[in-house]
Write a protein that holds these residues in place. Structure first.
Motif, PDB file in Angstrom:
ATOM      1  N   SER A 182       0.819  -1.216   0.000  1.00 16.10           N
ATOM      2  CA  SER A 182       0.000   0.000   0.000  1.00 16.10           C
ATOM      3  C   SER A 182       0.853   1.267   0.000  1.00 16.10           C
ATOM      4  CB  SER A 182      -0.933   0.007   1.218  1.00 16.10           C
ATOM      5  OG  SER A 182      -0.181   0.037   2.429  1.00 16.10           O
ATOM      6  N   GLU A 183       2.039   1.209   0.629  1.00 16.10           N
ATOM      7  CA  GLU A 183       2.873   2.404   0.706  1.00 16.10           C
ATOM      8  C   GLU A 183       3.732   2.610  -0.537  1.00 16.10           C
ATOM      9  OE1 GLU A 183       5.147   2.139   4.266  1.00 16.10           O
ATOM     10  OE2 GLU A 183       3.451   2.542   5.596  1.00 16.10           O
ATOM     11  N   ARG A 184       4.263   1.526  -1.101  1.00 19.43           N
ATOM     12  CA  ARG A 184       5.186   1.654  -2.236  1.00 19.43           C
ATOM     13  C   ARG A 184       4.665   0.989  -3.507  1.00 19.43           C
ATOM     14  NH1 ARG A 184      10.329   3.211  -0.597  1.00 19.43           N
ATOM     15  NH2 ARG A 184      10.103   4.376   1.348  1.00 19.43           N
ATOM     16  N   PHE A 185       3.536   0.283  -3.412  1.00 20.67           N
ATOM     17  CA  PHE A 185       2.964  -0.466  -4.536  1.00 20.67           C
ATOM     18  C   PHE A 185       4.018  -1.375  -5.182  1.00 20.67           C
ATOM     19  CE2 PHE A 185       0.924  -1.161  -8.701  1.00 20.67           C
ATOM     20  CZ  PHE A 185      -0.283  -1.654  -8.232  1.00 20.67           C
ATOM     21  N   MET A 186       4.587  -2.238  -4.356  1.00 20.58           N
ATOM     22  CA  MET A 186       5.568  -3.237  -4.798  1.00 20.58           C
ATOM     23  C   MET A 186       5.148  -4.597  -4.266  1.00 20.58           C
ATOM     24  SD  MET A 186       9.227  -1.303  -4.388  1.00 20.58           S
ATOM     25  CE  MET A 186       9.659   0.088  -5.437  1.00 20.58           C
ATOM     26  N   PRO A 187       4.064  -5.154  -4.806  1.00 13.73           N
ATOM     27  CA  PRO A 187       3.559  -6.430  -4.277  1.00 13.73           C
ATOM     28  C   PRO A 187       4.517  -7.590  -4.470  1.00 13.73           C
ATOM     29  CG  PRO A 187       2.431  -5.842  -6.311  1.00 13.73           C
ATOM     30  CD  PRO A 187       3.241  -4.648  -5.917  1.00 13.73           C
ATOM     31  N   THR A 188       5.295  -7.574  -5.553  1.00 16.92           N
ATOM     32  CA  THR A 188       6.226  -8.673  -5.790  1.00 16.92           C
ATOM     33  C   THR A 188       7.277  -8.727  -4.689  1.00 16.92           C
ATOM     34  OG1 THR A 188       5.936  -8.456  -8.181  1.00 16.92           O
ATOM     35  CG2 THR A 188       7.849  -9.693  -7.422  1.00 16.92           C
ATOM     36  N   GLU A 189       7.918  -7.597  -4.417  1.00 21.60           N
ATOM     37  CA  GLU A 189       8.927  -7.552  -3.362  1.00 21.60           C
ATOM     38  C   GLU A 189       8.308  -7.851  -1.996  1.00 21.60           C
ATOM     39  OE1 GLU A 189      10.418  -5.055  -6.733  1.00 21.60           O
ATOM     40  OE2 GLU A 189       8.508  -5.428  -5.733  1.00 21.60           O
ATOM     41  N   ALA A 190       7.114  -7.304  -1.752  1.00 25.19           N
ATOM     42  CA  ALA A 190       6.478  -7.461  -0.444  1.00 25.19           C
ATOM     43  C   ALA A 190       6.169  -8.921  -0.145  1.00 25.19           C
ATOM     44  CB  ALA A 190       5.203  -6.613  -0.391  1.00 25.19           C
ATOM     45  N   PHE A 191       5.452  -9.569  -1.060  1.00 23.88           N
ATOM     46  CA  PHE A 191       4.984 -10.914  -0.746  1.00 23.88           C
ATOM     47  C   PHE A 191       6.027 -11.986  -1.059  1.00 23.88           C
ATOM     48  CE2 PHE A 191       1.059  -8.455  -0.978  1.00 23.88           C
ATOM     49  CZ  PHE A 191       0.525  -8.794   0.253  1.00 23.88           C
ATOM     50  N   PHE A 192       7.052 -11.651  -1.833  1.00 25.91           N
ATOM     51  CA  PHE A 192       8.202 -12.545  -1.948  1.00 25.91           C
ATOM     52  C   PHE A 192       8.908 -12.647  -0.596  1.00 25.91           C
ATOM     53  CE2 PHE A 192      12.759 -13.186  -2.488  1.00 25.91           C
ATOM     54  CZ  PHE A 192      12.795 -14.326  -3.280  1.00 25.91           C
ATOM     55  N   THR A 193       9.057 -11.516   0.075  1.00 30.30           N
ATOM     56  CA  THR A 193       9.684 -11.511   1.400  1.00 30.30           C
ATOM     57  C   THR A 193       8.830 -12.246   2.411  1.00 30.30           C
ATOM     58  OG1 THR A 193      10.627  -9.347   0.850  1.00 30.30           O
ATOM     59  CG2 THR A 193      10.721 -10.032   3.147  1.00 30.30           C
ATOM     60  N   VAL A 194       7.525 -12.006   2.359  1.00 29.33           N
ATOM     61  CA  VAL A 194       6.606 -12.707   3.266  1.00 29.33           C
ATOM     62  C   VAL A 194       6.688 -14.217   3.053  1.00 29.33           C
ATOM     63  CG1 VAL A 194       4.172 -13.079   3.810  1.00 29.33           C
ATOM     64  CG2 VAL A 194       5.036 -10.754   3.501  1.00 29.33           C
ATOM     65  N   ALA A 195       6.648 -14.642   1.802  1.00 28.46           N
ATOM     66  CA  ALA A 195       6.716 -16.075   1.493  1.00 28.46           C
ATOM     67  C   ALA A 195       8.038 -16.669   1.964  1.00 28.46           C
ATOM     68  CB  ALA A 195       6.536 -16.295  -0.006  1.00 28.46           C
ATOM     69  N   PHE A 196       9.134 -15.919   1.812  1.00 35.93           N
ATOM     70  CA  PHE A 196      10.447 -16.413   2.245  1.00 35.93           C
ATOM     71  C   PHE A 196      10.459 -16.685   3.746  1.00 35.93           C
ATOM     72  CE2 PHE A 196      14.577 -15.331   4.122  1.00 35.93           C
ATOM     73  CZ  PHE A 196      15.366 -16.310   3.538  1.00 35.93           C
ATOM     74  N   PHE A 197       9.904 -15.769   4.538  1.00 35.66           N
ATOM     75  CA  PHE A 197       9.895 -15.959   5.986  1.00 35.66           C
ATOM     76  C   PHE A 197       8.974 -17.109   6.387  1.00 35.66           C
ATOM     77  CE2 PHE A 197      11.448 -11.445   6.387  1.00 35.66           C
ATOM     78  CZ  PHE A 197      12.639 -11.774   7.001  1.00 35.66           C
ATOM     79  N   TYR A 198       7.840 -17.259   5.711  1.00 33.32           N
ATOM     80  CA  TYR A 198       6.969 -18.395   6.013  1.00 33.32           C
ATOM     81  C   TYR A 198       7.666 -19.715   5.679  1.00 33.32           C
ATOM     82  CZ  TYR A 198       2.684 -15.858   7.182  1.00 33.32           C
ATOM     83  OH  TYR A 198       1.745 -15.080   7.809  1.00 33.32           O
ATOM     84  N   LEU A 199       8.435 -19.735   4.590  1.00 36.71           N
ATOM     85  CA  LEU A 199       9.198 -20.933   4.242  1.00 36.71           C
ATOM     86  C   LEU A 199      10.228 -21.254   5.316  1.00 36.71           C
ATOM     87  CD1 LEU A 199       9.801 -20.545   0.387  1.00 36.71           C
ATOM     88  CD2 LEU A 199       8.561 -22.386   1.529  1.00 36.71           C
ATOM     89  N   CYS A 200      10.861 -20.228   5.863  1.00 36.54           N
ATOM     90  CA  CYS A 200      11.832 -20.446   6.938  1.00 36.54           C
ATOM     91  C   CYS A 200      11.162 -21.084   8.161  1.00 36.54           C
ATOM     92  CB  CYS A 200      12.496 -19.129   7.331  1.00 36.54           C
ATOM     93  SG  CYS A 200      13.595 -18.448   6.071  1.00 36.54           S
ATOM     94  N   ILE A 201       9.988 -20.546   8.538  1.00 32.56           N
ATOM     95  CA  ILE A 201       9.257 -21.108   9.674  1.00 32.56           C
ATOM     96  C   ILE A 201       8.845 -22.545   9.378  1.00 32.56           C
ATOM     97  CG2 ILE A 201       7.187 -20.905  11.093  1.00 32.56           C
ATOM     98  CD1 ILE A 201       7.289 -17.888  10.629  1.00 32.56           C
ATOM     99  N   TYR A 202       8.364 -22.772   8.147  1.00 32.27           N
ATOM    100  CA  TYR A 202       7.912 -24.113   7.765  1.00 32.27           C
ATOM    101  C   TYR A 202       9.048 -25.129   7.866  1.00 32.27           C
ATOM    102  CZ  TYR A 202       6.834 -28.024   4.703  1.00 32.27           C
ATOM    103  OH  TYR A 202       6.679 -29.298   4.199  1.00 32.27           O
ATOM    104  N   PHE A 203      10.207 -24.782   7.344  1.00 33.13           N
ATOM    105  CA  PHE A 203      11.308 -25.741   7.352  1.00 33.13           C
ATOM    106  C   PHE A 203      11.840 -25.965   8.769  1.00 33.13           C
ATOM    107  CE2 PHE A 203      11.678 -24.768   2.748  1.00 33.13           C
ATOM    108  CZ  PHE A 203      11.597 -26.074   2.286  1.00 33.13           C
ATOM    109  N   CYS A 204      11.743 -24.962   9.632  1.00 36.07           N
ATOM    110  CA  CYS A 204      12.111 -25.169  11.035  1.00 36.07           C
ATOM    111  C   CYS A 204      11.180 -26.180  11.692  1.00 36.07           C
ATOM    112  CB  CYS A 204      12.073 -23.843  11.791  1.00 36.07           C
ATOM    113  SG  CYS A 204      13.401 -22.699  11.372  1.00 36.07           S
ATOM    114  N   LEU A 205       9.869 -26.022  11.469  1.00 35.07           N
ATOM    115  CA  LEU A 205       8.904 -26.960  12.040  1.00 35.07           C
ATOM    116  C   LEU A 205       9.025 -28.342  11.402  1.00 35.07           C
ATOM    117  CD1 LEU A 205       5.758 -24.651  12.300  1.00 35.07           C
ATOM    118  CD2 LEU A 205       7.210 -25.449  14.154  1.00 35.07           C
TER     119      LEU A 205
END
Length: 222
Positions: A182-205
């Motif tokens: 919403s602030e920078r209108f960069m959905p690719t960068e935003a949700f790529f980062t979000v997905a990366f962190f969720y992947l990190c949590i997933y692989f830890c579990l």
């Protein structure tokens, strides 16, 4: 592929994403711990001989499992204030995740307990073991090996479901991605980062789940 990808903006928002990661982790840990308690109590109630307690447990489990988590979140967030009960957003999210996962954990634990053959329990009775001794020495050791993998799987589901809390303005990973978009209108960068962190949590579990299958599950000796 990454020609137009802006890594600088991710670096700029990284402290914000780390705060969201911390909140997601804390919300998930607290929710999982409380869901285990609720699930065990609901399972005990469902297996109880008291009809009233069994009816309450069944009503809770079936009502939660038959309604979407998003509806439950909205009910606690918008519905409880109309009844005079006001809870902050994070506590509302934890409450919803706890009750939702607790219902599924109750069924997982019940499946593990009922998977023990009745003949073994009858053998324990004939040996003079009381109820608690039978649960400790016969039922629970076998039920543990059955329930640990699905419990860890449910924990992974809970972490991913925590993304729905962004809809009630809880600052977690998905909310961070929405804010950057919403602030920078960069959905690719935003949700790529979000997905990366969720992947990190997933692989830890997943690492914990793989370790439990090797160390915690009671396997037959060949």
């Amino acid at each position: 592929m990454f020609k137009d990808f802006n890594f600088r903006i991710i670096s700029e928002y990284m402290p914000f994403f780390l705060e969201g990661l911390r909140n997601t982790f804390l919300i998930s840990i607290v929710s999982i711990f409380l869901a285990l308690i609720v699930g065990i109590l609901a399972c005990a109630g469902r297996l109880s001989r008291w009809k009233m307690l069994r009816a309450i447990s069944i009503a809770y489990i079936e009502s939660i499992r038959s309604t979407p988590l998003l509806v439950q979140i909205y009910f606690f967030y918008f519905g409880l204030p109309t009844l005079g009960i006001r809870i902050p957003e994070i506590q509302t999210g934890i409450l919803a995740l706890m009750l939702n996962s607790g219902a599924y954990i109750a069924e997982i634990v019940r499946a593990g307990i009922t998977s023990v053959e009745s003949g073994q329990i009858e053998a324990g009775i004939s040996s003079g073991l009381n109820y608690f001794q039978r649960m400790r020495f016969i039922v629970l050791p076998q039920a543990l090996g059955v329930t640990v993998p699905p419990l860890l799987g449910q924990s992974i589901v809970l972490v991913k479901d925590s993304a729905l809390l962004s809809l009630i303005s809880v600052l977690e990973l998905t909310r961070c991605g929405q804010t950057l978009t919403s602030e920078r209108f960069m959905p690719t960068e935003a949700f790529f980062t979000v997905a990366f962190f969720y992947l990190c949590i997933y692989f830890c579990l997943k690492t914990v789940a793989d370790w439990s299958q090797k160390k915690l599950i009671f396997r037959e000796a060949y």
